[in-house]
Design a protein around this motif. Sequence first.
Motif, PDB file in Angstrom:
ATOM      1  N   LEU A 146      41.107  35.469  28.801  1.00 39.93           N
ATOM      2  CA  LEU A 146      40.701  36.911  29.430  1.00 39.93           C
ATOM      3  C   LEU A 146      40.689  36.842  31.279  1.00 39.93           C
ATOM      4  CD1 LEU A 146      36.921  37.805  27.716  1.00 39.93           C
ATOM      5  CD2 LEU A 146      39.249  39.125  27.320  1.00 39.93           C
ATOM      6  N   ASP A 147      41.533  37.960  31.923  1.00 37.21           N
ATOM      7  CA  ASP A 147      41.132  37.884  32.783  1.00 37.21           C
ATOM      8  C   ASP A 147      39.710  37.950  33.644  1.00 37.21           C
ATOM      9  OD1 ASP A 147      44.371  37.534  33.363  1.00 37.21           O
ATOM     10  OD2 ASP A 147      43.990  39.546  32.218  1.00 37.21           O
ATOM     11  N   VAL A 148      39.115  38.734  33.521  1.00 41.49           N
ATOM     12  CA  VAL A 148      37.747  38.766  33.626  1.00 41.49           C
ATOM     13  C   VAL A 148      36.432  39.334  32.501  1.00 41.49           C
ATOM     14  CG1 VAL A 148      38.213  41.580  34.188  1.00 41.49           C
ATOM     15  CG2 VAL A 148      36.801  40.793  35.525  1.00 41.49           C
ATOM     16  N   ALA A 149      35.355  39.030  32.968  1.00 38.86           N
ATOM     17  CA  ALA A 149      33.692  39.441  31.906  1.00 38.86           C
ATOM     18  C   ALA A 149      33.356  40.131  32.637  1.00 38.86           C
ATOM     19  CB  ALA A 149      34.136  38.257  31.074  1.00 38.86           C
ATOM     20  N   PHE A 150      32.717  41.132  31.832  1.00 37.55           N
ATOM     21  CA  PHE A 150      31.373  41.642  32.625  1.00 37.55           C
ATOM     22  C   PHE A 150      30.369  41.187  31.657  1.00 37.55           C
ATOM     23  CE2 PHE A 150      28.407  45.613  32.214  1.00 37.55           C
ATOM     24  CZ  PHE A 150      28.021  45.435  33.726  1.00 37.55           C
ATOM     25  N   VAL A 151      29.204  39.957  32.254  1.00 41.92           N
ATOM     26  CA  VAL A 151      28.390  39.946  31.060  1.00 41.92           C
ATOM     27  C   VAL A 151      26.674  39.965  31.240  1.00 41.92           C
ATOM     28  CG1 VAL A 151      29.589  38.223  30.284  1.00 41.92           C
ATOM     29  CG2 VAL A 151      28.299  37.495  31.509  1.00 41.92           C
ATOM     30  N   PHE A 274      26.548  40.344  35.714  1.00 35.09           N
ATOM     31  CA  PHE A 274      27.358  39.778  37.167  1.00 35.09           C
ATOM     32  C   PHE A 274      28.546  40.255  36.076  1.00 35.09           C
ATOM     33  CE2 PHE A 274      26.253  35.783  34.653  1.00 35.09           C
ATOM     34  CZ  PHE A 274      27.656  35.366  34.591  1.00 35.09           C
ATOM     35  N   MET A 275      30.010  39.949  36.863  1.00 41.24           N
ATOM     36  CA  MET A 275      31.375  39.877  36.344  1.00 41.24           C
ATOM     37  C   MET A 275      31.788  38.234  37.179  1.00 41.24           C
ATOM     38  SD  MET A 275      34.903  41.913  37.613  1.00 41.24           S
ATOM     39  CE  MET A 275      35.085  40.843  38.961  1.00 41.24           C
ATOM     40  N   ALA A 276      33.046  37.779  35.899  1.00 47.42           N
ATOM     41  CA  ALA A 276      33.085  36.314  36.416  1.00 47.42           C
ATOM     42  C   ALA A 276      34.997  36.971  36.248  1.00 47.42           C
ATOM     43  CB  ALA A 276      33.093  35.935  35.392  1.00 47.42           C
ATOM     44  N   CYS A 277      35.476  35.524  37.085  1.00 49.47           N
ATOM     45  CA  CYS A 277      36.873  35.811  36.881  1.00 49.47           C
ATOM     46  C   CYS A 277      37.399  34.488  37.208  1.00 49.47           C
ATOM     47  CB  CYS A 277      38.132  36.592  37.536  1.00 49.47           C
ATOM     48  SG  CYS A 277      37.752  36.540  39.739  1.00 49.47           S
ATOM     49  N   ARG A 278      38.425  33.596  37.499  1.00 50.10           N
ATOM     50  CA  ARG A 278      39.032  32.575  37.737  1.00 50.10           C
ATOM     51  C   ARG A 278      38.515  32.915  39.178  1.00 50.10           C
ATOM     52  NH1 ARG A 278      41.100  33.307  33.337  1.00 50.10           N
ATOM     53  NH2 ARG A 278      43.479  34.240  34.605  1.00 50.10           N
ATOM     54  N   ALA A 279      39.071  31.653  39.693  1.00 48.24           N
ATOM     55  CA  ALA A 279      38.941  31.464  41.031  1.00 48.24           C
ATOM     56  C   ALA A 279      40.635  31.965  41.994  1.00 48.24           C
ATOM     57  CB  ALA A 279      38.367  30.109  41.940  1.00 48.24           C
ATOM     58  N   ASP A 280      41.217  31.490  41.624  1.00 51.31           N
ATOM     59  CA  ASP A 280      42.894  32.559  41.345  1.00 51.31           C
ATOM     60  C   ASP A 280      42.798  33.695  41.120  1.00 51.31           C
ATOM     61  OD1 ASP A 280      43.296  32.656  38.791  1.00 51.31           O
ATOM     62  OD2 ASP A 280      44.857  30.508  38.773  1.00 51.31           O
ATOM     63  N   GLY A 281      41.975  34.589  40.849  1.00 50.00           N
ATOM     64  CA  GLY A 281      41.568  35.717  40.954  1.00 50.00           C
ATOM     65  C   GLY A 281      42.354  36.453  39.871  1.00 50.00           C
ATOM     66  N   THR A 282      42.808  38.530  39.382  1.00 53.62           N
ATOM     67  CA  THR A 282      43.303  38.283  38.611  1.00 53.62           C
ATOM     68  C   THR A 282      45.133  38.861  39.082  1.00 53.62           C
ATOM     69  OG1 THR A 282      42.222  40.552  39.287  1.00 53.62           O
ATOM     70  CG2 THR A 282      40.454  39.021  37.275  1.00 53.62           C
ATOM     71  N   PRO A 283      45.362  38.934  37.318  1.00 50.09           N
ATOM     72  CA  PRO A 283      46.485  39.212  37.422  1.00 50.09           C
ATOM     73  C   PRO A 283      47.636  40.558  38.808  1.00 50.09           C
ATOM     74  CG  PRO A 283      46.721  39.376  35.047  1.00 50.09           C
ATOM     75  CD  PRO A 283      45.478  38.904  36.800  1.00 50.09           C
ATOM     76  N   ALA A 284      46.280  41.796  38.153  1.00 56.96           N
ATOM     77  CA  ALA A 284      46.902  43.211  38.097  1.00 56.96           C
ATOM     78  C   ALA A 284      46.572  43.999  39.059  1.00 56.96           C
ATOM     79  CB  ALA A 284      46.520  43.405  36.687  1.00 56.96           C
ATOM     80  N   ALA A 285      44.826  42.831  39.160  1.00 57.07           N
ATOM     81  CA  ALA A 285      44.448  44.158  40.795  1.00 57.07           C
ATOM     82  C   ALA A 285      43.416  42.662  41.280  1.00 57.07           C
ATOM     83  CB  ALA A 285      43.872  45.015  40.795  1.00 57.07           C
ATOM     84  N   ASP A 288      37.955  42.286  43.504  1.00 58.66           N
ATOM     85  CA  ASP A 288      36.987  42.976  44.426  1.00 58.66           C
ATOM     86  C   ASP A 288      37.633  44.110  43.468  1.00 58.66           C
ATOM     87  OD1 ASP A 288      35.888  40.771  45.811  1.00 58.66           O
ATOM     88  OD2 ASP A 288      36.909  41.018  47.959  1.00 58.66           O
ATOM     89  N   ALA A 289      38.422  44.642  44.034  1.00 56.33           N
ATOM     90  CA  ALA A 289      38.625  46.294  43.299  1.00 56.33           C
ATOM     91  C   ALA A 289      38.512  46.188  42.429  1.00 56.33           C
ATOM     92  CB  ALA A 289      39.980  46.979  43.667  1.00 56.33           C
ATOM     93  N   LEU A 290      38.214  45.351  41.036  1.00 54.64           N
ATOM     94  CA  LEU A 290      37.496  45.117  39.367  1.00 54.64           C
ATOM     95  C   LEU A 290      36.667  46.007  39.465  1.00 54.64           C
ATOM     96  CD1 LEU A 290      39.760  42.838  37.370  1.00 54.64           C
ATOM     97  CD2 LEU A 290      40.196  44.918  38.424  1.00 54.64           C
ATOM     98  N   PHE A 291      35.908  45.128  40.337  1.00 62.50           N
ATOM     99  CA  PHE A 291      34.394  44.766  40.855  1.00 62.50           C
ATOM    100  C   PHE A 291      33.844  46.299  41.120  1.00 62.50           C
ATOM    101  CE2 PHE A 291      30.260  43.406  43.381  1.00 62.50           C
ATOM    102  CZ  PHE A 291      29.417  43.484  41.491  1.00 62.50           C
TER     103      PHE A 291
END
Length: 328
Positions: A146-151, A274-285, A288-291
């Motif tokens: 996954l690129d990002v998760a809301f948990v 909270f929303m979690a993603c990898r430190a190297d960011g997400t591929p599509a955007a 901060d924009a996703l959040f």
Amino acid sequence: MLRNVELEVRHLRALCAIADAGSVRKAARQLGMTQPSLTTQLRRIEKALGGQLFFREPTGSRPTPLGHAVLCRARPIVAEMRALIDEIASASVREQGARLHIGSTNSRAVAGWLRRLRVRLPETDTTIRTDVSANALLHMVATGQLDVAFVHEVEGAPLRVPEGLVEHELIAREPQFIALSESHPAAARAVVHVRDLADDQWMVDPTVDGEWAGLRRIWTAAGITPRVVHGDYLTAVDLVTAGEVVTPCQPTARSRPGMAVRPLHGDPLAVRLFMACRADGTPAAPADALFADLTSSYMEIAWSSEAYRDWLVRHDGPLPVPVPASAT
């Protein structure tokens, strides 16, 4: 030859998953397997290696000394294989177009989040995966599935957040409410005391990370020992409206005919969102924009939920009133 390599890597990945999850049951869910299948696979691996790799305990699975030795060798191999898969996936994305894989535990905010993401990223293939286990979703982000998760994280029961993930906190303490039949005596009150539900049967989903521990904590604090039935929160509505059970619910839960949603006195049960993603960011955007889209969706749902809106007004927050789209 290649098939044998793939099989061995799959075995190593299974061992790492059991160690990270702390139990065969949770690891099986993360790997998309049944618990009996993973147990059988573990026994085959132990037989091949000639020793026990995990202590089976009431609280889960813990690596034996041999298990620790095997895991020390297995983790770098699994990590390298994951890196290779990510490189191949990245190349595929560049060739085929952008993709965004998001995950979430159950939340009414997800639909609005997806809607906003598709407006923001019209050329991106956005997919969603839901799971009752926040730990499983965080693991999937860490391993690139996954690129990002809301948990959500139940108060008093910290999640196992893998190294290398960045957290974007939506709300530090979201109160959890109670769903009960409209005919229940406590439903006539604006706020319900936990002790007033001592004689009720509580429905609990034990597969939700931290849920069981959080509920036991508030029962102990209230001095009650209620009857408990295990079940799925998503299918609890009929039992609640029939007066058979009461069950904890999110403050944004949609009330149904015959069901009342009420806050608990003192807000003893809460979660962190909270929303979690990898430190190297997400591929599509940018993250901060996703959040920002997630925050906007959550506020919309929160302020449109009658019980939660009343709670927010009484507590002067913690969410600002959303600005209407026409005013922006």
